[in-house]
Design a protein around this motif. Sequence first.
Motif, mmCIF file in Angstrom:
data_model
loop_
_atom_site.group_PDB
_atom_site.id
_atom_site.type_symbol
_atom_site.label_atom_id
_atom_site.label_comp_id
_atom_site.label_asym_id
_atom_site.label_seq_id
_atom_site.Cartn_x
_atom_site.Cartn_y
_atom_site.Cartn_z
ATOM 1 N N ALA A 187 8.619 -14.852 -4.145
ATOM 2 C CA ALA A 187 9.018 -13.611 -3.491
ATOM 3 C C ALA A 187 8.752 -13.725 -1.995
ATOM 4 O O ALA A 187 7.681 -14.163 -1.577
ATOM 5 C CB ALA A 187 8.255 -12.436 -4.079
ATOM 6 N N GLY A 188 9.742 -13.374 -1.168
ATOM 7 C CA GLY A 188 9.606 -13.436 0.281
ATOM 8 C C GLY A 188 10.102 -14.720 0.905
ATOM 9 O O GLY A 188 10.123 -14.851 2.129
ATOM 10 N N ASN A 213 19.953 -13.767 -11.386
ATOM 11 C CA ASN A 213 19.997 -12.354 -10.959
ATOM 12 C C ASN A 213 18.820 -11.969 -10.071
ATOM 13 O O ASN A 213 18.218 -10.911 -10.243
ATOM 14 C CB ASN A 213 20.069 -11.417 -12.160
ATOM 15 C CG ASN A 213 21.244 -11.704 -13.062
ATOM 16 O OD1 ASN A 213 22.154 -12.445 -12.697
ATOM 17 N ND2 ASN A 213 21.232 -11.126 -14.236
ATOM 18 N N ALA A 214 18.510 -12.812 -9.119
ATOM 19 C CA ALA A 214 17.376 -12.572 -8.232
ATOM 20 C C ALA A 214 17.688 -11.461 -7.233
ATOM 21 O O ALA A 214 18.793 -11.398 -6.683
ATOM 22 C CB ALA A 214 17.034 -13.848 -7.474
ATOM 23 N N GLU A 215 16.706 -10.594 -6.997
ATOM 24 C CA GLU A 215 16.863 -9.574 -5.957
ATOM 25 C C GLU A 215 16.819 -10.260 -4.598
ATOM 26 O O GLU A 215 15.964 -11.117 -4.346
ATOM 27 C CB GLU A 215 15.758 -8.519 -6.032
ATOM 28 C CG GLU A 215 15.923 -7.455 -4.977
ATOM 29 C CD GLU A 215 14.878 -6.348 -5.037
ATOM 30 O OE1 GLU A 215 14.938 -5.471 -4.158
ATOM 31 O OE2 GLU A 215 14.017 -6.370 -5.925
ATOM 32 N N SER A 233 11.258 -19.942 9.935
ATOM 33 C CA SER A 233 11.289 -20.256 8.508
ATOM 34 C C SER A 233 12.501 -21.117 8.180
ATOM 35 O O SER A 233 13.475 -21.158 8.921
ATOM 36 C CB SER A 233 11.337 -18.956 7.689
ATOM 37 O OG SER A 233 12.438 -18.156 8.075
ATOM 38 N N THR A 234 12.396 -21.804 7.051
ATOM 39 C CA THR A 234 13.486 -22.626 6.546
ATOM 40 C C THR A 234 13.604 -22.369 5.049
ATOM 41 O O THR A 234 12.837 -21.589 4.476
ATOM 42 C CB THR A 234 13.234 -24.122 6.799
ATOM 43 O OG1 THR A 234 12.004 -24.490 6.157
ATOM 44 C CG2 THR A 234 13.152 -24.443 8.276
ATOM 45 N N ASP A 235 14.538 -23.057 4.409
ATOM 46 C CA ASP A 235 14.719 -22.909 2.969
ATOM 47 C C ASP A 235 13.406 -23.098 2.223
ATOM 48 O O ASP A 235 12.642 -24.023 2.498
ATOM 49 C CB ASP A 235 15.753 -23.945 2.492
ATOM 50 C CG ASP A 235 15.967 -23.885 0.996
ATOM 51 O OD1 ASP A 235 16.173 -22.775 0.477
ATOM 52 O OD2 ASP A 235 15.908 -24.942 0.352
ATOM 53 N N ASN A 236 13.125 -22.193 1.293
ATOM 54 C CA ASN A 236 11.961 -22.235 0.405
ATOM 55 C C ASN A 236 10.622 -22.099 1.138
ATOM 56 O O ASN A 236 9.604 -22.596 0.695
ATOM 57 C CB ASN A 236 11.960 -23.505 -0.456
ATOM 58 C CG ASN A 236 11.110 -23.330 -1.699
ATOM 59 O OD1 ASN A 236 11.010 -22.242 -2.241
ATOM 60 N ND2 ASN A 236 10.481 -24.403 -2.141
ATOM 61 N N SER A 237 10.636 -21.424 2.279
ATOM 62 C CA SER A 237 9.385 -21.076 2.944
ATOM 63 C C SER A 237 9.419 -19.578 3.216
ATOM 64 O O SER A 237 10.479 -18.952 3.202
ATOM 65 C CB SER A 237 9.189 -21.863 4.246
ATOM 66 O OG SER A 237 10.155 -21.488 5.204
ATOM 67 N N VAL A 289 16.934 -13.557 1.786
ATOM 68 C CA VAL A 289 15.511 -13.596 1.453
ATOM 69 C C VAL A 289 15.355 -13.113 0.017
ATOM 70 O O VAL A 289 15.856 -12.043 -0.345
ATOM 71 C CB VAL A 289 14.690 -12.701 2.406
ATOM 72 C CG1 VAL A 289 13.221 -12.724 2.026
ATOM 73 C CG2 VAL A 289 14.887 -13.141 3.850
ATOM 74 N N ILE A 290 14.682 -13.905 -0.791
ATOM 75 C CA ILE A 290 14.482 -13.560 -2.195
ATOM 76 C C ILE A 290 13.325 -12.567 -2.296
ATOM 77 O O ILE A 290 12.335 -12.706 -1.582
ATOM 78 C CB ILE A 290 14.265 -14.851 -3.009
ATOM 79 C CG1 ILE A 290 15.083 -14.796 -4.271
ATOM 80 C CG2 ILE A 290 12.861 -15.120 -3.325
ATOM 81 C CD1 ILE A 290 15.505 -16.087 -4.803
ATOM 82 N N ARG A 291 13.439 -11.549 -3.122
ATOM 83 C CA ARG A 291 12.422 -10.504 -3.235
ATOM 84 C C ARG A 291 11.625 -10.579 -4.525
ATOM 85 O O ARG A 291 10.638 -9.871 -4.679
ATOM 86 C CB ARG A 291 13.070 -9.129 -3.097
ATOM 87 C CG ARG A 291 13.597 -8.877 -1.694
ATOM 88 C CD ARG A 291 12.473 -8.968 -0.693
ATOM 89 N NE ARG A 291 12.930 -8.823 0.673
ATOM 90 C CZ ARG A 291 12.265 -9.263 1.717
ATOM 91 N NH1 ARG A 291 11.131 -9.926 1.557
ATOM 92 N NH2 ARG A 291 12.724 -9.103 2.922
ATOM 93 N N THR A 292 12.048 -11.436 -5.456
ATOM 94 C CA THR A 292 11.319 -11.629 -6.713
ATOM 95 C C THR A 292 11.189 -13.128 -6.948
ATOM 96 O O THR A 292 12.101 -13.886 -6.650
ATOM 97 C CB THR A 292 12.097 -11.009 -7.899
ATOM 98 O OG1 THR A 292 13.423 -11.527 -7.898
ATOM 99 C CG2 THR A 292 12.143 -9.502 -7.804
#
Length: 160
Positions: free
Chosen positions: A26-27, A61-63, A77-81, A136-139
């Motif tokens: 998340a984040g 189905n990621a928020e 930031s970059t991918d996956n950080s 940005v992924i939230r979950t």
Amino acid sequence: MCPAPLTSYTNLVTVTTSASTPTYAAGDQIGEIQHIPRVGRENGAGSILQSVSVVDTGGVNAELDIFFFNKAPGLSSTDNSSFAMQDSDTFSCLGYVNVSGTDYKSYGSGSIACIKSPGLLLTPITGSQDCFSVAVIRTTSVWTSTLSLSLNFQYNLLQD
């Protein structure tokens, strides 16, 4: 005398993420900065974001929050950080659109979300026709592999 007829144009832009891992906390920023070309029909002209579609071939189905910028942000930031917007980027951020997990509809092994009528005004900086976005992924989300992690973002733009 009748007013001149109103003419509008639409532009459908598709951007595919480039992900480095199937697991995101998340984040985390997912993928790199997305370039959205031809937002305006001429330099400095803008458009209204009519819809956002997210195609998730892995069906997780990621928020997500999708942040929009009028110029390329100087993110640290970059991918996956962990997503890290610089103070200077806040002034070029035009807003964001949230895609919740319940916005997705399943098809086979994948899913698609469609956010209708966000109405966000996207206006590039003077001298440009392009905008940028960052997802940005939230979950915390886990895809089965990087091959199943393919997120396509489709931006439907109403231009004047």
